[in-house]
Design a protein around this motif. Structure first.
Motif, PDB file in Angstrom:
ATOM      1  N   ILE A  16       0.861  -1.179   0.000  1.00 29.00           N
ATOM      2  CA  ILE A  16       0.000   0.000   0.000  1.00 29.00           C
ATOM      3  C   ILE A  16       0.896   1.228   0.000  1.00 29.00           C
ATOM      4  CG2 ILE A  16      -1.898   1.181   1.150  1.00 29.00           C
ATOM      5  CD1 ILE A  16      -2.509  -1.685   0.170  1.00 29.00           C
ATOM      6  N   VAL A  17       0.754   2.085  -1.012  1.00 28.02           N
ATOM      7  CA  VAL A  17       1.657   3.223  -1.149  1.00 28.02           C
ATOM      8  C   VAL A  17       0.895   4.534  -1.018  1.00 28.02           C
ATOM      9  CG1 VAL A  17       3.174   1.884  -2.647  1.00 28.02           C
ATOM     10  CG2 VAL A  17       1.464   3.399  -3.664  1.00 28.02           C
ATOM     11  N   ASP A  18       1.591   5.533  -0.513  1.00 29.84           N
ATOM     12  CA  ASP A  18       1.109   6.913  -0.450  1.00 29.84           C
ATOM     13  C   ASP A  18       1.665   7.616  -1.688  1.00 29.84           C
ATOM     14  OD1 ASP A  18       0.658   9.565   0.010  1.00 29.84           O
ATOM     15  OD2 ASP A  18       1.477   9.605   2.034  1.00 29.84           O
ATOM     16  N   LYS A  19       0.812   7.823  -2.714  1.00 30.82           N
ATOM     17  CA  LYS A  19       1.259   8.387  -3.983  1.00 30.82           C
ATOM     18  C   LYS A  19       1.789   9.804  -3.835  1.00 30.82           C
ATOM     19  CE  LYS A  19      -2.726   7.869  -5.860  1.00 30.82           C
ATOM     20  NZ  LYS A  19      -3.828   7.936  -6.865  1.00 30.82           N
ATOM     21  N   ARG A  23       5.836   7.124  -0.664  1.00 32.06           N
ATOM     22  CA  ARG A  23       6.334   6.224   0.379  1.00 32.06           C
ATOM     23  C   ARG A  23       5.418   5.010   0.460  1.00 32.06           C
ATOM     24  NH1 ARG A  23       4.636   9.756   5.782  1.00 32.06           N
ATOM     25  NH2 ARG A  23       2.420   9.989   5.235  1.00 32.06           N
ATOM     26  N   VAL A  24       5.949   3.919   0.954  1.00 30.01           N
ATOM     27  CA  VAL A  24       5.153   2.726   1.191  1.00 30.01           C
ATOM     28  C   VAL A  24       4.603   2.773   2.605  1.00 30.01           C
ATOM     29  CG1 VAL A  24       5.238   0.215   1.462  1.00 30.01           C
ATOM     30  CG2 VAL A  24       6.372   1.300  -0.485  1.00 30.01           C
ATOM     31  N   VAL A  25       3.303   2.557   2.732  1.00 35.08           N
ATOM     32  CA  VAL A  25       2.667   2.555   4.049  1.00 35.08           C
ATOM     33  C   VAL A  25       2.903   1.217   4.740  1.00 35.08           C
ATOM     34  CG1 VAL A  25       0.473   2.732   5.280  1.00 35.08           C
ATOM     35  CG2 VAL A  25       0.931   4.202   3.282  1.00 35.08           C
ATOM     36  N   CYS A  26       2.607   0.136   4.037  1.00 30.43           N
ATOM     37  CA  CYS A  26       2.788  -1.198   4.595  1.00 30.43           C
ATOM     38  C   CYS A  26       2.643  -2.224   3.480  1.00 30.43           C
ATOM     39  CB  CYS A  26       1.783  -1.483   5.714  1.00 30.43           C
ATOM     40  SG  CYS A  26       0.054  -1.504   5.157  1.00 30.43           S
ATOM     41  N   ALA A  27       2.926  -3.461   3.804  1.00 28.85           N
ATOM     42  CA  ALA A  27       2.710  -4.577   2.887  1.00 28.85           C
ATOM     43  C   ALA A  27       1.784  -5.582   3.547  1.00 28.85           C
ATOM     44  CB  ALA A  27       4.033  -5.243   2.525  1.00 28.85           C
ATOM     45  N   GLU A  28       0.908  -6.193   2.750  1.00 24.64           N
ATOM     46  CA  GLU A  28       0.035  -7.260   3.238  1.00 24.64           C
ATOM     47  C   GLU A  28       0.574  -8.577   2.693  1.00 24.64           C
ATOM     48  OE1 GLU A  28      -4.683  -8.603   3.112  1.00 24.64           O
ATOM     49  OE2 GLU A  28      -4.104  -6.556   2.541  1.00 24.64           O
ATOM     50  N   VAL A  29       0.944  -9.484   3.600  1.00 24.51           N
ATOM     51  CA  VAL A  29       1.685 -10.675   3.194  1.00 24.51           C
ATOM     52  C   VAL A  29       1.133 -11.914   3.889  1.00 24.51           C
ATOM     53  CG1 VAL A  29       3.772  -9.289   2.870  1.00 24.51           C
ATOM     54  CG2 VAL A  29       3.413 -10.472   5.033  1.00 24.51           C
ATOM     55  N   GLU A 211      -2.810   0.478  -4.303  1.00 30.65           N
ATOM     56  CA  GLU A 211      -2.203  -0.841  -4.095  1.00 30.65           C
ATOM     57  C   GLU A 211      -1.291  -1.182  -5.284  1.00 30.65           C
ATOM     58  OE1 GLU A 211      -4.037  -5.130  -4.712  1.00 30.65           O
ATOM     59  OE2 GLU A 211      -4.803  -4.215  -2.849  1.00 30.65           O
ATOM     60  N   ARG A 212      -0.129  -1.719  -4.972  1.00 29.43           N
ATOM     61  CA  ARG A 212       0.784  -2.186  -6.013  1.00 29.43           C
ATOM     62  C   ARG A 212       1.225  -3.607  -5.669  1.00 29.43           C
ATOM     63  NH1 ARG A 212       4.710   2.993  -7.508  1.00 29.43           N
ATOM     64  NH2 ARG A 212       3.031   4.539  -7.682  1.00 29.43           N
ATOM     65  N   ASN A 213       1.610  -4.339  -6.689  1.00 31.49           N
ATOM     66  CA  ASN A 213       2.020  -5.720  -6.512  1.00 31.49           C
ATOM     67  C   ASN A 213       3.532  -5.856  -6.603  1.00 31.49           C
ATOM     68  OD1 ASN A 213      -0.638  -6.768  -6.325  1.00 31.49           O
ATOM     69  ND2 ASN A 213      -0.828  -6.627  -8.558  1.00 31.49           N
ATOM     70  N   LEU A 214       4.072  -6.655  -5.710  1.00 31.33           N
ATOM     71  CA  LEU A 214       5.485  -7.010  -5.761  1.00 31.33           C
ATOM     72  C   LEU A 214       5.600  -8.510  -5.955  1.00 31.33           C
ATOM     73  CD1 LEU A 214       7.299  -5.058  -2.882  1.00 31.33           C
ATOM     74  CD2 LEU A 214       7.281  -4.533  -5.305  1.00 31.33           C
ATOM     75  N   GLN A 215       6.430  -8.900  -6.897  1.00 31.99           N
ATOM     76  CA  GLN A 215       6.805 -10.292  -7.052  1.00 31.99           C
ATOM     77  C   GLN A 215       8.176 -10.471  -6.396  1.00 31.99           C
ATOM     78  OE1 GLN A 215       5.003 -12.834  -8.594  1.00 31.99           O
ATOM     79  NE2 GLN A 215       3.326 -11.357  -8.694  1.00 31.99           N
ATOM     80  N   ILE A 216       8.260 -11.430  -5.499  1.00 30.59           N
ATOM     81  CA  ILE A 216       9.493 -11.646  -4.747  1.00 30.59           C
ATOM     82  C   ILE A 216      10.190 -12.897  -5.283  1.00 30.59           C
ATOM     83  CG2 ILE A 216      10.504 -11.886  -2.452  1.00 30.59           C
ATOM     84  CD1 ILE A 216       8.879  -9.380  -2.693  1.00 30.59           C
TER      85      ILE A 216
END
Length: 474
Positions: A16-19, A23-29, A211-216
Motif C-alpha cells: 500500500i503506497v502513499d502516492k 512512500r510505502v505505508v505497509c505490505a500485506e503478506v 495498491e501495487r504488486n510485488l513479485q518476490i
C-alpha cells in the motif's frame, strides 16, 4: 538490474503506497514472506557478507568491516589454517539452518554438511558419526571408522528431521495474514491497527492511497512501467541493513539510504553497561600491540597473536540476531532488524508462531558447538548440532582454530594479514608514515572492548580506534 529467469520461484505480496508523499505505508503478506523475513536474523554474519559480496548493486554498502574480515579469512594462507577448517569457518550454519532450507525462497546457498558415516551397520545404527567438519563429497580419499576400521561413506546432515511434514510454513502459521510496515515491524492483520497506521502517518485522503504488486524472487530484481515489481530477497536484505525504509527505497527508487539507521546508543546505555558489568569479570583477557603515529596520535595498525585474530574471525560465525538481540542489546544496530526481533518477541505462540521452540530459536539463533573455541570471549555457549557430536567432535572447544605460532597485522578497518617485515613496510607506504614517526603501546582486550568492536564492525571503518580510545587517552 538483471531480469529474473522464467522458471525462478516467486511469491507475491501487496504493498500500500502513499502516492503523494512517495512512500510505502505497509505490505500485506502471508506466511511465505514472513518466514523469509524472520530467517534474516538466523543468518551468520559471514554468510551475509559472502552473499551480499556477490550483489552487483554498489549504490550503498552495508555491514561496515565484516566484508574485510570475511575476505581476510578467505585469503589467509593454508599454513595458518587447514583447508577443511577454513571451509567450515567460511560457510557457517546457525542452529536454524535446516529449517531455512524449507523456505519457499532461499537466499542462503550454503551446502549441507556431509557427515562421514561408518558403513558397518552396527556402528551406523548407533549413530556414531566420525566427523562434524564440512567434508566435501568430492573428496574421494578412503576413510576408515576409528571404531571398527570399516570404510566410511557420506551422509547429509539433517538436524531437525521430520519437523516439516504437516505444514508448508516454517516459522509462522500458514493460515494467518500479516501486515509489515516500511521499517519491518510485523503484526498479524487487524483492521483497526491498519486504519490507525494510516492516521499515524497523517494520511487523511484515501484517494492518495493505491495498491501495487510485488513479485518476490530469491536473487534477481526487475522493475517495469506497469507497476509490476520483482524484488530479490537478497537485495531486500541489503536494503534492510542499509536503510530503515526498504520498501519505499525499492518501489520509488529515489530515497537515499538514511544516515540514522543506527539506533542511538544512549537510550539503552544503562542496560548495556549493566550487562557488561555482570559478564566482564568472568571473561578472559587478550593483549594487543598498537602502532601509533607520533605526530598525530593516529592509530595505524595492531600486531596480534592468534588469539585476538581468531576472536575477530569469530564475528563471522555469529548469527545476525545474536549480534543484535543478545550481544549489542539494541545499541547502535539496524532499526529494521531490531523491529524484526521485537515482532518475533511480541508474537503469540500457537496462533501465529508455530511453537515456543521456534520462537526461542529465532530470538537466540546461536551457533553450533563446532564454531566455539577458547578464544571466543563473548558470554555465549555453543550448542551441539547433533547428540553424537559431544563424543565425536573433530574441532575441540578447548583449542583454537589457528596455528599458535602465527603473528598478524590488523588494520583499523579489520583487514588481517600475516605479519612480516615486507607486509609492514607495504602498510607503512600505503599509510604514508615514516618509520621514525611510529610509537608502540600495549592495550588489553576484555569483554568490554570486544563488544565495542562488534558494535563498531556493523557501521564503521575505524573499529580499533573507536573501541580502544579510552585506553589510548591514558
Amino acid at each position: 538490474m538483471a531480469d529474473t529467469t522464467e522458471d525462478e520461484a516467486k511469491i507475491s505480496i501487496k504493498v500500500i503506497v502513499d502516492k503523494v508523499n512517495k512512500r510505502v505505508v505497509c505490505a500485506e503478506v502471508d506466511y511465505s514472506f514472513v518466514d523469509i523475513l524472520f530467517s534474516f536474523v538466523t543468518l551468520p554474519m559471514g554468510t551475509i557478507a559472502r552473499l551480499l559480496g556477490t550483489h552487483d548493486d554498489k549504490k550503498f554498502e552495508c555491514l561496515g568491516s565484516f566484508n574485510n574480515l570475511y575476505h581476510s579469512l578467505k585469503d589467509l594462507p593454508e599454513r595458518y589454517l587447514s583447508t577443511e577448517c577454513k571451509s567450515m569457518l567460511l560457510n557457517p550454519r546457525s542452529l536454524s539452518y535446516d529449517y531455512c532450507r524449507n523456505l519457499e525462497l532461499k537466499i542462503d546457498d550454503t551446502e549441507p554438511i556431509q557427515y562421514l558415516v561408518c558403513n558397518n551397520v552396527c556402528c551406523y545404527s548407533c549413530l556414531q558419526f566420525m566427523s562434524c567438519i564440512n567434508v566435501s563429497s568430492k573428496d574421494n580419499r578412503p576413510r576408515r571408522c576409528q571404531r571398527c576400521c570399516c570404510l566410511m561413506g557420506f551422509q547429509e546432515s539433517n538436524w531437525h528431521s521430520g519437523v516439516f511434514e504437516v505444514s508448508s510454513s516454517v516459522f509462522v502459521s500458514d493460515t494467518a495474514t500479516f501486515i509489515v510496515t516500511d521499517d519491518l515491524c510485523v503484526e498479524p492483520y487487524n483492521l483497526a491497527r491498519s486504519i490507525r497506521l494510516l492516521t499515524d502517518l497523517g494520511i487523511t485522503n484515501i484517494n492518495h492511497i493505491e495498491e501495487r504488486n510485488l513479485q518476490i524472487s530469491s536473487y534477481q530484481v526487475k522493475v517495469d512501467c506497469s507497476y509490476e515489481f520483482i524484488i530479490g530477497m537478497l537485495y531486500f536484505l541489503k536494503l534492510a541493513l542499509s536503510t530503515h525504509r526498504p520498501f519505499t527505497y525499492f518501489v520509488f527508487s529515489r530515497i537515499c539510504p538514511e544516515t540514522d539507521i543506527f539506533i542511538s546508543w544512549h537510550h539503552c546505555i544503562s542496560e548495556y553497561y549493566d550487562y557488561i558489568k555482570r559478564e566482564v569479570s568472568a571473561s578472559s583477557k587478550m593483549f594487543l600491540e598498537l602502532s601509533l603515529q607520533k605526530s598525530t596520535g593516529k592509530l595505524l595498525f595492531a600486531e596480534a597473536k592468534e588469539d585476538f585474530v581468531e576472536f575477530l574471525f569469530g564475528f563471522l560465525w555469529l548469527p545476525l540476531g545474536t549480534v543484535i538481540g543478545t550481544l549489542t542489546k539494541g545499541a547502535s544496530t539496524s532499526r529494521c532488524m531490531e523491529n524484526i526481533l521485537r515482532s518475533i518477541s511480541n508474537m503469540s505462540v500457537g496462533k501465529y508462531l508455530k511453537t515456543q521452540d521456534i520462537k526461542d530459536m529465532l530470538l537466540k539463533p546461536h551457533f553450533g558447538q563446532k564454531y566455539f573455541s577458547k578464544n571466543q570471549i563473548f558470554p555465549l555457549n555453543g550448542v551441539p548440532l547433533r547428540s553424537d557430536e559431544v563424543e565425536n567432535n573433530d574441532i575441540k572447544i578447548d583449542v583454537g582454530f589457528l596455528k599458535q605460532s602465527g603473528m598478524f597485522l590488523v588494520t583499523d578497518d579489520l583487514t588481517i594479514t600475516p605479519s612480516s617485515l615486507a607486509s609492514s613496510i607495504d602498510l607503512l607506504k600505503k599509510l604514508e608514515v615514516a618509520p621514525e614517526d611510529i610509537e608502540r603501546c600495549e592495550v588489553s582486550i576484555t569483554l568490554k572492548e570486544g563488544l565495542s568492536m562488534l558494535k563498531e564492525s556493523l557501521r564503521s571503518s575505524s573499529i580499533l580506534t573507536k573501541s580502544l580510545e579510552h585506553q589510548l587517552k591514558r
